[in-house]
Design an enzyme around this catalytic site. Structure first.
Site, PDB file in Angstrom:
ATOM      1  N   ASP A  72       0.862  -1.184   0.000  1.00 47.37           N
ATOM      2  CA  ASP A  72       0.000   0.000   0.000  1.00 47.37           C
ATOM      3  C   ASP A  72       0.898   1.233   0.000  1.00 47.37           C
ATOM      4  OD1 ASP A  72       0.978   0.049   2.625  1.00 47.37           O
ATOM      5  OD2 ASP A  72      -0.768  -1.068   3.324  1.00 47.37           O
ATOM      6  N   ASP A  74       1.761   5.154   1.446  1.00 46.68           N
ATOM      7  CA  ASP A  74       1.593   6.185   2.467  1.00 46.68           C
ATOM      8  C   ASP A  74       2.165   7.483   1.913  1.00 46.68           C
ATOM      9  OD1 ASP A  74       0.613   4.394   4.440  1.00 46.68           O
ATOM     10  OD2 ASP A  74       2.659   3.690   4.742  1.00 46.68           O
ATOM     11  N   ASP A 152      11.465   4.221  12.030  1.00 49.62           N
ATOM     12  CA  ASP A 152      12.285   3.214  12.689  1.00 49.62           C
ATOM     13  C   ASP A 152      13.623   2.936  11.989  1.00 49.62           C
ATOM     14  OD1 ASP A 152      10.792   2.050  10.664  1.00 49.62           O
ATOM     15  OD2 ASP A 152       9.833   0.537  11.913  1.00 49.62           O
TER      16      ASP A 152
END
Ligand code: ATP
Ligand code: MG
Length: 455
Positions: A72, A74, A152
């Site tokens: 997907d 973002d 991260d």
């Protein structure tokens, strides 16, 4: 030599320095604007036309560079959620703690996030943490640079601008990707303390993208693994499900063991992987799951967790029926007790939803019914709504050597034929069973959703 070359091409100097980001051109990273989904491209372009900054970020950029198909898309922007919503006809703000916007473009949903701020433990933006340092609230807007720093891993902090086809790279993520290294941004121990789920993400992403975890990123995991216990169960469940349905479950579970994360995380992995029959069963189940994911088939979480927990149920079942304490429960009630015990323990850790727990129980409860091959009973089993899952489960049990292959074959044949051929397959009713059945009528069913007539 190669490392030096990659570092020169992608602009890495001393690692961890906080200077200006590298702006990497398409000639070097190779991602053209056509490579991203139509919806994400239009979302970025619309925001830019309204004067905002906007990029495709995170997993999608990483996957494209690694040659994988993104799951997907973002988008990150400096527009506030309300400003984003106003730019699109079909968009809605979701989330309370940190609002994001879902922009609907055709059948696609693009997740648009406003740049988030970096929490400075000593500065003004003090994060709210629990006693172990886990960040509880994380909801300040920030600059692009801060947004990159709170992600991260270096490979997840890449910002692709489809208009200029440039990748903005604050933490040398492109170089790390080319060198197949998963590296934490900032001090790994601090980042794991802030959010222990990052340990699981390290395992999952390294397995998915085929990366080695950088030693400094991997080293603290073993000693910090118990921090996982502070993570809310529902989040842990989501992350475990992602890991197990990533298409690389076998590799992920091997990696969980090798970094020392399986202990305490899931009791089933502790116990089961250490006994040969259980390990074989789980390995077969995970390999099959991976195969299904690669074939684009759906994965049922119920089936998956039923396989992972089965040998624990078997062990408890065996303990209950061979217990010296009196009265010893008979076989089927003992199975139900074992099932409940195992699920109760898991529910605390993993928040398995009630619906999934129901699926798991259906699959388990069907297993002893497969042993009944005479009279009307096999027909009843075929009618079960979850028959297919129960039967697939039986096949796995046979393949792992837990039950006789002949039993699984019988059910395969019974399913594949009909009418007289089916009737001819039925085994004779044993004399003592027939007597028992006659005596038992009418009987009280204490477990209505359970294994029915089996006793
Ligand atoms: P995938 O979509 O393949 O599961 P992903 O990296 O895209 O992997 P998402 O959960 O979709 O994972 O997160 C999107 C991005 O948000 C990540 O790429 C990363 O930059 C950031 N992110 C997600 N989880 C964390 C976390 N626990 N800590 C910091 N940053 C995170
Ligand atoms: Mg993603």
């Amino acid at each position: 030599m190669i490392r030096k070359f990659i570092n020169r091409v992608f602009g890495r100097k001393a690692h961890g320095e906080s200077g200006d980001p590298a702006a990497i051109g398409v000639g070097k990273h190779g991602i053209h604007r056509e490579a991203i989904s139509h919806g994400s491209r239009r979302t970025v372009e619309t925001l830019q036309q309204q004067g905002y900054k906007a990029y495709v970020v995170g997993g999608a950029v990483r996957d494209l560079i690694a040659g994988l198909l993104p799951k997907d898309y973002d988008v990150a922007t400096n527009a506030t959620p309300e400003q984003v919503r106003r730019c699109f006809r079909r968009a809605r703000i979701i989330g309370r703690r940190f609002q994001i916007v879902h922009v609907m473009m055709g059948s696609e949903t693009i997740e648009v996030t406003t740049f988030r701020g970096h929490h400075d433990q000593h500065g003004g933006n003090k994060a709210h943490t629990d006693a172990q340092g886990r960040v509880l609230r994380d909801n300040v807007f920030g600059s692009e640079k801060e947004d990159a720093a709170r992600r991260d891993f270096t490979i997840n902090a890449l910002y692709f601008d489809p208009t200029s086809e440039t990748i903005i790279d604050y933490h040398h993520g492109v170089a790390d990707l080319k060198q197949k290294t998963l590296r934490m941004i900032g001090d790994p121990q601090t980042r794991y303390r802030e959010d222990p789920v990052r340990m699981l993400r390290a395992v999952r992403l390294s397995a998915k993208v085929g990366l080695n975890i950088d030693p400094a990123t991997e080293r603290p995991i073993r000693e910090m693994s118990e921090l996982i216990e502070n993570v809310p169960p529902s989040r842990l469940f989501d992350e475990m499900l992602k890991l197990l349905t990533s298409g690389h479950a076998v590799r992920c579970v091997q990696q969980l063991r090798s970094v020392g994360l399986h202990h305490g995380l899931l009791p089933m992995l502790d116990v089961i992987l250490e006994q040969p029959l259980g390990e074989r069963f789980v390995a077969l189940a995970l390999a099959k799951t991976d195969r299904r994911v690669h074939e684009g088939k759906t994965i049922s979480p119920g089936f998956l967790f039923a396989t992972l927990l089965w040998h624990e149920v078997l062990a408890k079942w065996e303990a209950l029926t061979s217990s010296r304490e009196r009265p010893v429960p008979s076989r089927i009630p003992a199975l139900f007790l074992a099932m409940d015990e195992v699920l109760d323990v898991q529910a605390e850790k993993l928040a398995i939803t009630r619906r999934i727990a129901g699926d798991i129980k259906d699959i388990w409860a069907m297993q002893p019914r497969f042993e009944q091959r005479s009279g009307k009973r096999p027909y009843g089993v075929l009618e079960q709504p979850r028959f297919r899952a129960g039967y697939d489960f039986l096949l796995l049990r046979a393949e792992s050597g837990e039950v006789d292959g002949e039993l699984a074959q019988w059910w395969t044949d019974f399913t594949n034929c009909d009418g007289d051929d089916r009737a001819a397959m039925l085994l004779p009713v044993k004399a003592h069973e027939a007597k028992k059945r006659r005596r038992r009528k009418p009987r009280v069913v204490s477990q209505p959703d359970a294994a029915g007539e089996v006793e």
